[in-house]
Design an enzyme around this catalytic site. Structure first.
Site, PDB file in Angstrom:
ATOM      1  N   LYS A 205       0.862  -1.184   0.000  1.00  0.00           N
ATOM      2  CA  LYS A 205       0.000   0.000   0.000  1.00  0.00           C
ATOM      3  C   LYS A 205       0.896   1.231   0.000  1.00  0.00           C
ATOM      4  O   LYS A 205       1.386   1.658   1.046  1.00  0.00           O
ATOM      5  CB  LYS A 205      -0.918   0.022   1.227  1.00  0.00           C
ATOM      6  CG  LYS A 205      -2.058   1.040   1.095  1.00  0.00           C
ATOM      7  CD  LYS A 205      -2.812   1.256   2.373  1.00  0.00           C
ATOM      8  CE  LYS A 205      -2.201   2.380   3.179  1.00  0.00           C
ATOM      9  NZ  LYS A 205      -2.280   3.712   2.507  1.00  0.00           N
ATOM     10  N   GLU A 286       9.388   2.593  11.225  1.00  0.00           N
ATOM     11  CA  GLU A 286      10.272   3.763  11.262  1.00  0.00           C
ATOM     12  C   GLU A 286       9.384   4.997  11.260  1.00  0.00           C
ATOM     13  O   GLU A 286       8.573   5.179  10.360  1.00  0.00           O
ATOM     14  CB  GLU A 286      11.209   3.745  10.052  1.00  0.00           C
ATOM     15  CG  GLU A 286      12.434   4.638  10.228  1.00  0.00           C
ATOM     16  CD  GLU A 286      12.138   6.095   9.964  1.00  0.00           C
ATOM     17  OE1 GLU A 286      12.111   6.870  10.950  1.00  0.00           O
ATOM     18  OE2 GLU A 286      11.918   6.452   8.808  1.00  0.00           O
ATOM     19  N   CYS A 320      12.861  12.193   7.596  1.00  0.00           N
ATOM     20  CA  CYS A 320      12.847  11.860   9.023  1.00  0.00           C
ATOM     21  C   CYS A 320      14.198  12.159   9.657  1.00  0.00           C
ATOM     22  O   CYS A 320      14.297  12.358  10.874  1.00  0.00           O
ATOM     23  CB  CYS A 320      12.456  10.404   9.233  1.00  0.00           C
ATOM     24  SG  CYS A 320      13.370   9.239   8.220  1.00  0.00           S
ATOM     25  N   GLU A 416       7.999  17.229  15.639  1.00  0.00           N
ATOM     26  CA  GLU A 416       8.449  17.046  14.254  1.00  0.00           C
ATOM     27  C   GLU A 416       7.592  17.896  13.317  1.00  0.00           C
ATOM     28  O   GLU A 416       6.376  17.743  13.272  1.00  0.00           O
ATOM     29  CB  GLU A 416       8.380  15.576  13.845  1.00  0.00           C
ATOM     30  CG  GLU A 416       8.997  15.323  12.482  1.00  0.00           C
ATOM     31  CD  GLU A 416       9.036  13.856  12.093  1.00  0.00           C
ATOM     32  OE1 GLU A 416      10.036  13.429  11.506  1.00  0.00           O
ATOM     33  OE2 GLU A 416       8.067  13.139  12.385  1.00  0.00           O
TER      34      GLU A 416
END
Length: 515
Positions: A205, A286, A320, A416
């Protein structure tokens, strides 16, 4: 004889040949705009009325393509197809599975410019970033193929007199791969072929903002000889299709790259036993980071400024590993800050189809709105010394934004943002700088710019991140050279592109025979 692994070299676009090839590839990709792409389940193309539309984030009027959108029923068919294919795929010799990866890598290498051009258009990556994404996809294929050959006979264990013992690795089953939009080729490809080469089957996906490059990759795997049903292309909504695939009792492994919010949700759902499930699901997750570049008082300040800028603003900070925090020793704080501002003034922000563009758009309206809201918070928590403006009229463009004099506990130092924003904080000494670097709930990457060997050794022990760099950026890990993954809320530290990664896709099995 198989050649030793070596990472795919990056292209130099100042060379006329490479430059012209990319321009031709961009034109080729534009000619395919608006094409319709179907689901691929058990090798069959399936068209649905419901569509995902992929737009160019630098020019919202350009439609890269429309992609059929799966629902729960079709996702269930994909799981069934993967489960059926697993019965034969798991029996293939590891060398034969690896050969498919080698062939796929060769196909992509021949079409390198085309894939990079598609990344420029679909994800808004500047030329060098797109080329690096394509190179990393090739690296994952080449590296994991060799790793599977290395692991094919298992790991040696001891045997006593009169017995023979073996310790081998066996495939797990159906793997659900939920891949991100920020490395829509490299991470998508790497997380797909790792389960494949280890003998598992996959339901993929891909991210809804970048599904076309994923479809093109499945075509490459088919051309390389992958049997039908081994990888099933199943784009769809996270809330509907994603949850269904994660919860399905036939799912053995889930591999996810994305936000902390979604990653922890998957981790929680995967821990639940569903009717008909006879195993505990494994997850490889992750989730991102709040990464810091620390600058010591005796550092090379030009290296420091370049490292901060590139870490913060490469691919518009949508990594990231992006260095969204700069913690500077008070003695050199002003000098480093001013140099980073000077660098920012010289960089071009604009359409990434132009080779001279350093920074393109952010991915979509939701990202644009979130980043701009954080910039507003930053204006209250610190001092905006560069940038701070955005323009979503044609594409989702935001200036590289530098916010100075921020408290280490401020929101823009803790949360973040995933955009082109870097916060500067001052440290009174080196140990305080490392303490500030460690004060978030994440632990993915970090960099120390220092010429003090004692401080470097201290950081090796006390800078709590999965990937620690010295005198360079905190981004740009290379497959096989810097295995990638982090601590705390950055994920399961599975170390993609490293020697322990494939083992996590298999079940260790002990075989003992009395002689």
């Amino acid at each position: 004889m198989m050649r030793p692994y070596k990472h795919e070299p990056f292209l130099d676009f100042s060379l006329e040949k490479n430059n012209q090839e990319m321009k031709a590839a961009l034109q080729q990709v534009e000619e395919e705009f608006g094409n319709d792409y179907e689901l691929i389940i058990n090798g069959e193309r399936i068209k649905t009325e419901s569509k995902i539309v992929s737009y160019n984030p630098a020019n919202k009027e350009e439609i890269i393509g429309t992609v059929s959108k799966a629902n729960k029923e079709l996702a269930g068919e994909a799981i069934i197809a993967a489960e059926a294919a697993f019965k034969t795929w798991k029996t293939w010799k590891p060398e034969a599975r690896a050969d498919i990866l080698f062939r796929a890598a060769a196909i992509i290498r021949r079409r390198k410019a085309e894939f990079s051009a598609l990344l420029i258009k679909e994800s808004g990556k500047p030329w060098n970033e797109a080329d690096a994404d394509t190179a990393e996809a090739i690296d994952f294929l080449e590296y994991y193929a060799r790793e599977m050959i290395r692991l094919k006979d298992g790991t040696p264990v001891l045997s006593r007199d009169g017995e023979y013992n073996k310790y081998v690795y066996t495939p797990m089953g159906v793997t659900v791969v939920i891949s991100p939009w920020n490395f829509p080729f490299a991470i998508m490809a790497g997380t797909t072929v790792a389960p494949v080469v280890t003998g598992n089957t996959v339901v993929l996906k891909p991210a809804s903002t970048t599904p076309v490059v994923a479809y093109k990759f499945i075509e490459v795997l088919e051309e390389a000889g992958l049997p039908k049903g081994v990888v099933n292309f199943c784009p769809g909504s996270g809330a509907e299709v994603g949850d269904y695939l994660v919860d399905h009792p036939k799912t053995s492994l889930i591999t996810f790259t994305g936000s902390r919010e979604v990653g922890t949700r998957i981790f929680d759902r995967a821990s639940k036993l569903n009717p008909g499930q006879i195993w505990l699901k494994r997850t490889i997750i992750e989730m991102g980071g709040k990464d810091t570049v620390v600058v010591d008082k005796n550092a090379d300040l030009e290296v420091a400024a370049e490292s901060i800028f590139r870490s913060a603003f490469g691919f518009s900070g949508q990594k990231c590993s992006a260095g969204s925090r700069a913690v500077i020793h008070q003695d050199v704080y002003d000098e480093v800050l001013n140099r980073v501002i000077e660098i920012a003034k010289d960089k071009v922000v604009g359409d990434p189809t132009d080779y001279n563009t350093y920074m393109g758009p952010v991915i979509d309206q939701a990202s644009f709105d979130k980043i701009m809201s954080y910039i507003q918070i930053g204006k209250e928590e610190g001092r905006v010394v560069f940038g701070g403006n955005g323009d979503p009229s044609k594409g989702y463009f935001i200036e590289p934004t530098i916010i100075a004099d921020v408290d280490p506990e401020a929101r823009i130092m803790q949360e973040e943002i995933f955009g082109p924003v870097v916060a500067f904080a001052k440290a009174k000494d080196f140990e305080e700088a490392i303490d500030i670097a460690n004060n978030t709930e994440y632990g993915l990457t970090g960099a120390l710019i220092s010429n003090d060997r004692e401080h470097i050794e201290y950081a090796k022990q006390n800078f709590y991140v999965g990937n620690l760099y010295f005198n360079r950026t905190c981004t740009g890990a290379i497959v096989g050279y810097q295995p990638f993954g982090g601590f705390n809320m950055s994920g399961t530290d599975s170390k993609a592109g490293g020697p322990d990664y494939l083992i996590q896709h298999m079940l260790p099995k002990t075989i003992s025979e009395t002689l």
